[in-house]
Design a protein around this motif. Sequence first.
Motif, PDB file in Angstrom:
ATOM      1  N   VAL A   1      -2.046  25.280  40.745  1.00 51.57           N
ATOM      2  CA  VAL A   1      -0.967  26.054  41.386  1.00 51.57           C
ATOM      3  C   VAL A   1       0.383  25.403  41.115  1.00 51.57           C
ATOM      4  CG1 VAL A   1       0.005  26.789  43.596  1.00 51.57           C
ATOM      5  CG2 VAL A   1      -2.434  26.999  43.184  1.00 51.57           C
ATOM      6  N   PHE A   2       0.448  24.070  41.299  1.00 48.69           N
ATOM      7  CA  PHE A   2       1.714  23.369  41.084  1.00 48.69           C
ATOM      8  C   PHE A   2       2.151  23.446  39.622  1.00 48.69           C
ATOM      9  CE2 PHE A   2       0.834  20.769  45.038  1.00 48.69           C
ATOM     10  CZ  PHE A   2       1.825  21.396  45.754  1.00 48.69           C
ATOM     11  N   THR A   3       1.167  23.362  38.699  1.00 47.60           N
ATOM     12  CA  THR A   3       1.535  23.440  37.286  1.00 47.60           C
ATOM     13  C   THR A   3       2.130  24.799  36.965  1.00 47.60           C
ATOM     14  OG1 THR A   3      -0.381  22.066  36.885  1.00 47.60           O
ATOM     15  CG2 THR A   3       0.696  22.963  34.967  1.00 47.60           C
ATOM     16  N   GLY A   4       1.527  25.851  37.539  1.00 44.44           N
ATOM     17  CA  GLY A   4       2.047  27.195  37.312  1.00 44.44           C
ATOM     18  C   GLY A   4       3.496  27.308  37.749  1.00 44.44           C
ATOM     19  N   ALA A   5       3.785  26.797  38.953  1.00 43.43           N
ATOM     20  CA  ALA A   5       5.152  26.872  39.467  1.00 43.43           C
ATOM     21  C   ALA A   5       6.083  26.001  38.642  1.00 43.43           C
ATOM     22  CB  ALA A   5       5.181  26.437  40.929  1.00 43.43           C
ATOM     23  N   ASN A   6       5.535  24.883  38.158  1.00 40.82           N
ATOM     24  CA  ASN A   6       6.328  23.951  37.368  1.00 40.82           C
ATOM     25  C   ASN A   6       6.799  24.552  36.060  1.00 40.82           C
ATOM     26  OD1 ASN A   6       7.026  21.045  36.686  1.00 40.82           O
ATOM     27  ND2 ASN A   6       5.815  20.895  38.546  1.00 40.82           N
ATOM     28  N   ASN A   7       5.934  25.396  35.466  1.00 39.28           N
ATOM     29  CA  ASN A   7       6.296  26.026  34.200  1.00 39.28           C
ATOM     30  C   ASN A   7       7.595  26.810  34.332  1.00 39.28           C
ATOM     31  OD1 ASN A   7       4.150  25.007  32.873  1.00 39.28           O
ATOM     32  ND2 ASN A   7       2.834  26.805  33.174  1.00 39.28           N
ATOM     33  N   VAL A   8       7.829  27.361  35.516  1.00 42.30           N
ATOM     34  CA  VAL A   8       9.065  28.109  35.732  1.00 42.30           C
ATOM     35  C   VAL A   8      10.235  27.160  35.970  1.00 42.30           C
ATOM     36  CG1 VAL A   8      10.186  29.839  37.173  1.00 42.30           C
ATOM     37  CG2 VAL A   8       7.740  29.997  36.705  1.00 42.30           C
ATOM     38  N   SER A   9      10.044  26.236  36.935  1.00 40.64           N
ATOM     39  CA  SER A   9      11.185  25.399  37.340  1.00 40.64           C
ATOM     40  C   SER A   9      11.605  24.427  36.241  1.00 40.64           C
ATOM     41  CB  SER A   9      10.849  24.644  38.625  1.00 40.64           C
ATOM     42  OG  SER A   9       9.765  23.783  38.399  1.00 40.64           O
ATOM     43  N   ASP A  10      10.690  24.170  35.298  1.00 40.74           N
ATOM     44  CA  ASP A  10      11.005  23.250  34.202  1.00 40.74           C
ATOM     45  C   ASP A  10      12.228  23.662  33.399  1.00 40.74           C
ATOM     46  OD1 ASP A  10       9.396  21.183  34.397  1.00 40.74           O
ATOM     47  OD2 ASP A  10       8.101  21.669  32.705  1.00 40.74           O
ATOM     48  N   TYR A  11      12.392  24.962  33.207  1.00 38.24           N
ATOM     49  CA  TYR A  11      13.495  25.438  32.372  1.00 38.24           C
ATOM     50  C   TYR A  11      14.847  25.007  32.910  1.00 38.24           C
ATOM     51  CZ  TYR A  11      10.269  28.111  29.629  1.00 38.24           C
ATOM     52  OH  TYR A  11       9.256  28.448  28.784  1.00 38.24           O
ATOM     53  N   PHE A  12      14.912  24.852  34.234  1.00 36.68           N
ATOM     54  CA  PHE A  12      16.199  24.494  34.819  1.00 36.68           C
ATOM     55  C   PHE A  12      16.494  23.004  34.678  1.00 36.68           C
ATOM     56  CE2 PHE A  12      14.537  28.192  37.051  1.00 36.68           C
ATOM     57  CZ  PHE A  12      15.544  29.094  36.761  1.00 36.68           C
ATOM     58  N   LYS A  13      15.464  22.236  34.319  1.00 40.77           N
ATOM     59  CA  LYS A  13      15.665  20.792  34.246  1.00 40.77           C
ATOM     60  C   LYS A  13      15.791  20.311  32.807  1.00 40.77           C
ATOM     61  CE  LYS A  13      12.577  19.863  38.117  1.00 40.77           C
ATOM     62  NZ  LYS A  13      11.197  19.388  38.233  1.00 40.77           N
ATOM     63  N   LEU A  14      15.673  21.232  31.850  1.00 42.24           N
ATOM     64  CA  LEU A  14      15.551  20.807  30.451  1.00 42.24           C
ATOM     65  C   LEU A  14      16.678  19.877  29.999  1.00 42.24           C
ATOM     66  CD1 LEU A  14      14.152  23.875  28.530  1.00 42.24           C
ATOM     67  CD2 LEU A  14      13.090  21.667  28.945  1.00 42.24           C
ATOM     68  N   SER A  15      17.912  20.197  30.364  1.00 43.08           N
ATOM     69  CA  SER A  15      19.015  19.383  29.847  1.00 43.08           C
ATOM     70  C   SER A  15      18.963  17.972  30.423  1.00 43.08           C
ATOM     71  CB  SER A  15      20.354  20.052  30.142  1.00 43.08           C
ATOM     72  OG  SER A  15      20.607  20.013  31.508  1.00 43.08           O
ATOM     73  N   ALA A  16      18.606  17.885  31.722  1.00 41.45           N
ATOM     74  CA  ALA A  16      18.511  16.549  32.341  1.00 41.45           C
ATOM     75  C   ALA A  16      17.395  15.743  31.683  1.00 41.45           C
ATOM     76  CB  ALA A  16      18.251  16.688  33.838  1.00 41.45           C
ATOM     77  N   ILE A  17      16.255  16.401  31.401  1.00 38.25           N
ATOM     78  CA  ILE A  17      15.126  15.690  30.786  1.00 38.25           C
ATOM     79  C   ILE A  17      15.516  15.217  29.391  1.00 38.25           C
ATOM     80  CG2 ILE A  17      12.768  15.961  29.920  1.00 38.25           C
ATOM     81  CD1 ILE A  17      12.298  17.927  32.200  1.00 38.25           C
ATOM     82  N   ASN A  18      16.213  16.084  28.646  1.00 34.62           N
ATOM     83  CA  ASN A  18      16.662  15.710  27.308  1.00 34.62           C
ATOM     84  C   ASN A  18      17.551  14.479  27.334  1.00 34.62           C
ATOM     85  OD1 ASN A  18      15.456  17.360  25.523  1.00 34.62           O
ATOM     86  ND2 ASN A  18      17.005  18.981  25.642  1.00 34.62           N
ATOM     87  N   ARG A  19      18.474  14.464  28.298  1.00 38.29           N
ATOM     88  CA  ARG A  19      19.395  13.343  28.375  1.00 38.29           C
ATOM     89  C   ARG A  19      18.630  12.054  28.674  1.00 38.29           C
ATOM     90  NH1 ARG A  19      22.647  15.114  32.347  1.00 38.29           N
ATOM     91  NH2 ARG A  19      21.518  13.811  33.800  1.00 38.29           N
ATOM     92  N   GLU A  20      17.671  12.147  29.610  1.00 39.70           N
ATOM     93  CA  GLU A  20      16.873  10.982  29.950  1.00 39.70           C
ATOM     94  C   GLU A  20      16.103  10.469  28.744  1.00 39.70           C
ATOM     95  OE1 GLU A  20      14.102  11.395  33.226  1.00 39.70           O
ATOM     96  OE2 GLU A  20      15.815  11.848  34.507  1.00 39.70           O
ATOM     97  N   LEU A  21      15.532  11.408  27.987  1.00 44.86           N
ATOM     98  CA  LEU A  21      14.729  11.009  26.831  1.00 44.86           C
ATOM     99  C   LEU A  21      15.588  10.311  25.786  1.00 44.86           C
ATOM    100  CD1 LEU A  21      12.266  13.973  26.270  1.00 44.86           C
ATOM    101  CD2 LEU A  21      11.756  11.655  27.000  1.00 44.86           C
ATOM    102  N   SER A  22      16.798  10.833  25.554  1.00 45.08           N
ATOM    103  CA  SER A  22      17.613  10.203  24.520  1.00 45.08           C
ATOM    104  C   SER A  22      18.086   8.823  24.976  1.00 45.08           C
ATOM    105  CB  SER A  22      18.792  11.093  24.130  1.00 45.08           C
ATOM    106  OG  SER A  22      19.421  11.588  25.257  1.00 45.08           O
ATOM    107  N   GLU A  23      18.324   8.683  26.298  1.00 52.67           N
ATOM    108  CA  GLU A  23      18.667   7.348  26.803  1.00 52.67           C
ATOM    109  C   GLU A  23      17.517   6.377  26.576  1.00 52.67           C
ATOM    110  OE1 GLU A  23      19.728   7.846  30.881  1.00 52.67           O
ATOM    111  OE2 GLU A  23      21.615   8.813  30.356  1.00 52.67           O
ATOM    112  N   GLU A  24      16.306   6.887  26.828  1.00 45.92           N
ATOM    113  CA  GLU A  24      15.115   6.059  26.658  1.00 45.92           C
ATOM    114  C   GLU A  24      14.949   5.639  25.193  1.00 45.92           C
ATOM    115  OE1 GLU A  24      13.287   5.060  29.028  1.00 45.92           O
ATOM    116  OE2 GLU A  24      11.291   4.574  28.265  1.00 45.92           O
ATOM    117  N   ILE A  25      15.208   6.595  24.278  1.00 43.58           N
ATOM    118  CA  ILE A  25      15.092   6.287  22.848  1.00 43.58           C
ATOM    119  C   ILE A  25      16.096   5.211  22.462  1.00 43.58           C
ATOM    120  CG2 ILE A  25      15.485   7.227  20.533  1.00 43.58           C
ATOM    121  CD1 ILE A  25      14.331   9.853  21.557  1.00 43.58           C
TER     122      ILE A  25
END
Lengths: 171, 271
Positions: free
Chosen positions: B50-74
């Motif tokens: 159930v949580f994964t299903g809901a996550n698939n939707v809410s993920d789109y709103f976090k994409l830019s933040a996740i991208n920024r975190e990943l590039s910092e990590e790299i």
Amino acid sequence: MNNIITKNILRFIVLILLQVLVLNNIKFDGYLNPYFYILFILLLPLETPKWLLLISAFLLGLGVDIFMKSIGINIAASVLVAFIRPGLIKYLSSGKDIEPNMQAGIRDFGFRWFFSYSLVMIFVHNFVFYFLDIFSFSEFFITFYKVLLGTVFTLFLIIITQYLFINKKNK
Amino acid sequence: MRYFFAFLIKNHFFFLFLLLEILSFSFIIKHNRYQGSKIINATNQITGSVFTGANNVSDYFKLSAINRELSEEIAKLKTASFNKKNADNSMAPQPDTNYKFLCAKVVNNSTNRHSNYLMLDKGSNHGIEADMGVVSNKGIVGIVIGVSGNYCTVMSVIHKNAKISAKIKKNLQLVNLIWNESSYKKGTLTDIPTHIDLKKGDTIITSGFSFIFPEGIMIGTFENYKTEKGESLNSAVLNFSTDFNNLNYVYVIQNINKEEQIKLTKNSQHE
């Protein structure tokens, strides 16, 4: 009759999902969170058998608990709220006639009745929930402060949804 | 006997209430004492999907933040690998490589209660077991307590029963980390020897003595003392480096030599 049962089952599922997927992500000030699913018990038909009232509250609490990983806390709070419900309704409606197909809501009972009814129910629910969650009385006033804020927040949401439903029915 | 049943039926509302409350309290007590109760493990698969299903939707709103975190990590990893190349010839001891990192996604997370848990989208099928440590790119997150096929439940560091062995980076003094604050941003350090003088901003890291977390994972920075009178050891407030309210991807740490270490500890305790 069948219609009422389907409606309540639907409300049961929708409220649990709304609670665990949407409302549990609202965190004002880090911990303030409305426990809105209690609306299900508030709105159950007045002629619900008492045993069914307790059993459905138990299932409601269990449903929320398995998602929140807090097995027991929501059950204890919901069952207690279901237990005080018949007595509370009797006390608040003394002097008023309860007709067979009346519903526990602003439309049939008026704002003041519904306000005091929800206030007591929500307060009891929040009180049990927060104190079981911390499982001690050591920081009584901090926890009590959370209970009060949570009660006001949940009450606010429930009153708003009442007005939304009234408008829908008039149209 | 007949009267007894008549009495029960007459007061069925009260007795049913009592029964259900006793049942719920037994759930609470069992769950409090024993981490990862059976009910939670049994329902992990359902709640997880159930949580994964809901996550698939809410993920789109976090994409830019996740991208920024990943590039910092790299960027951080690039720096580390560059420095390592330069240091390869030195005689310095190599850091231990007993730990393997598995990437997992957070599908559910709570921060507003006294017992906070996370749910990750990796489980026993991916090699995850109970008692593995979980970290984010910013620092410590929690410990795996329950595993099902494709999901695992993590006890957050901000859980009233969590206790982590930590140390002060500048002088390697051992302390303990617990959480009894009302905010998810702050933790409590206990058992600080009184002669240690900490300043605001001093770094606290994991000690590596628990077999769960490797040494040197960032926990947070010292904020201020909050010692009560008559205590022989100081306690203090610390700011977590991890933002528990905003976790997307985390790493589960697998300690390859854990069984050997535990066995050795047990054996030496017997003698």
